[in-house]
Write an enzyme that holds these catalytic residues in place. Sequence first.
Site, short mmCIF file in Angstrom:
data_model
loop_
_atom_site.label_atom_id
_atom_site.label_comp_id
_atom_site.label_asym_id
_atom_site.label_seq_id
_atom_site.Cartn_x
_atom_site.Cartn_y
_atom_site.Cartn_z
CB SER A 163 46.43 38.30 43.05
OG SER A 163 46.95 39.46 43.87
CB ALA A 164 45.56 36.21 48.64
CG HIS A 165 43.24 41.18 46.11
ND1 HIS A 165 42.68 42.36 45.26
CD2 HIS A 165 44.44 41.14 45.35
CE1 HIS A 165 43.25 42.82 44.43
NE2 HIS A 165 44.23 42.06 44.33
CB THR A 174 51.58 43.46 40.14
OG1 THR A 174 50.14 43.92 39.90
CG2 THR A 174 52.29 44.47 39.47
CB THR A 186 60.86 39.39 56.99
OG1 THR A 186 62.09 39.89 57.21
CG2 THR A 186 60.11 38.71 58.08
CB CYS A 192 44.71 48.65 36.90
SG CYS A 192 44.48 46.99 37.75
CG ASN A 230 41.46 41.93 33.75
OD1 ASN A 230 42.12 41.15 32.86
ND2 ASN A 230 41.67 43.18 33.94
CD GLN A 248 40.01 38.93 37.69
OE1 GLN A 248 38.86 38.40 37.85
NE2 GLN A 248 40.43 40.14 38.15
C1 PLP Z 1 44.21 39.17 35.25
C2 PLP Z 1 45.05 39.94 36.46
N1 PLP Z 1 46.33 39.54 36.47
C3 PLP Z 1 46.90 40.23 37.50
C4 PLP Z 1 46.27 41.43 38.45
C5 PLP Z 1 47.07 42.07 39.26
O1 PLP Z 1 46.86 41.45 40.60
P1 PLP Z 1 47.65 42.49 41.94
O2 PLP Z 1 47.01 43.97 41.47
O3 PLP Z 1 46.87 41.86 43.09
O4 PLP Z 1 48.94 42.58 41.81
C6 PLP Z 1 44.98 41.39 38.42
C7 PLP Z 1 44.17 42.43 39.05
O5 PLP Z 1 43.16 43.20 38.82
C8 PLP Z 1 44.16 40.84 37.54
O6 PLP Z 1 42.83 41.02 37.06
#
Ligand code: PLP
Length: 395
Positions: A208-210, A79, A246, A336, A160, A188
């Site tokens: 995004s790492a997760h 994000t 930091t 989201c 996504n 994705q």
């Molecule tokens: C295509 C895409 N972009 C951006 C994001 C945002 O990632 P984060 O919530 O880890 O900031 C997501 C999360 O679902 C995503 O699927």
Amino acid sequence: MLNPQTADDTIYLDHAATTPVDAEVLSVMLPFFSEQYGNPSSIYRLGQDARAALDRARGSIARVLGCQADEILFTSGATESNNLALVGMLRPARAAAAASHIVTTTIEHHAVLSAAEALEVEGVAVSYVRCDSEGLVSAADVMAAVRPETRLISVMMANNEVGAIQPIAEIGAVAKARGIPFHTDAVQAAGTLPPRVDDLGVDLLSLSAHKFYGPKGVGVLYIRRKTPIAYQQHGGGQEGGRRGGTENVPLIVGMAAALEKADWLRDAYVTRCQGLRDRLWSRIQEAIPDATLNGPRDPERRLPNNLNIAIPGVQGETILLGLDMEGVAASAGSACTTGNSEPSHVLRAMGLSDERCRASLRFTVGRDNTVEQMDEAAEILAETVSRVRSLAGVA
Ligand SMILES: Cc1ncc(COP(=O)(O)O)c(C=O)c1O
């Protein structure tokens, strides 16, 4: 306190929302919380050890992306990366009162769409290129939207919700020839398609790492050298003065380990996910013959772990609640927007009726799923659908 449901009880089919942290990744991270806890800006040994760990993480991510270490900026997730890419590329032109324009698509994540909308309020013109009925965007349409004052093109690498893989290298080649900076949200795609920035022809790339078995709250914005971006977070000069604050050393170290592992496992991951996903779909089709696929038919154009379907006569959210009661976790759109009863903007952009959007479900498989889970999930889905249909008086 209620006992939380454990992962062992769950058939987790929502890997596009998030993934568990890989056990090896977690073990690499742990010492940085309570043993090697130094501030990377401190000059004594503990601080310098943390600095060295950051440098190693930056180097290893740069190797996977095929770029220089100083082109990697650590962020709090995609994000932030997406916001910085758009706002950082457009604000300087606005400040100079120059005409400015972005080309993006109607099916981007809200992290791009909302940033674009915020820039529109500031006077930036935005073109939203439409996708086809399978969620695919054409490179020709993207380039046709370019104007002399276009400062950025932003197109996601894979969607996504429906897993549609976009023609990033094709857009990148033309953008480069025309000298227009090009950003891709590769969140994705990272575990499936190699995020090599030169092959893709991108100047900015978000991760995004997760989403690849790393921790939440940490990400990357790749920024090609000489890209005219204005940094937004002022502070103590960290990240070479580009992002004050930091550094989150444990999460960054974990992200680097997770990306390396995802890169190394890539081929096996693709084959495994595709097999599981196809199994799930064929079992669902046997049990619910009127279920239909949303997204690309061509397996080469769809992420191997994504199955987005519509089941006529039911509400996706009702089915999700029923699945949850039986221990199956899936999604009715992107995470989201869950809780928001508006039909998904992606499915709508593909031209689906509101009714079909609301009847849609997304299953995204991952590394740890099994064939048995696919069969069980399909069976639970079929039972849930038939219960909901009979309550609603649908045959
Ligand atoms: C295509 C895409 N972009 C951006 C994001 C945002 O990632 P984060 O919530 O880890 O900031 C997501 C999360 O679902 C995503 O699927």
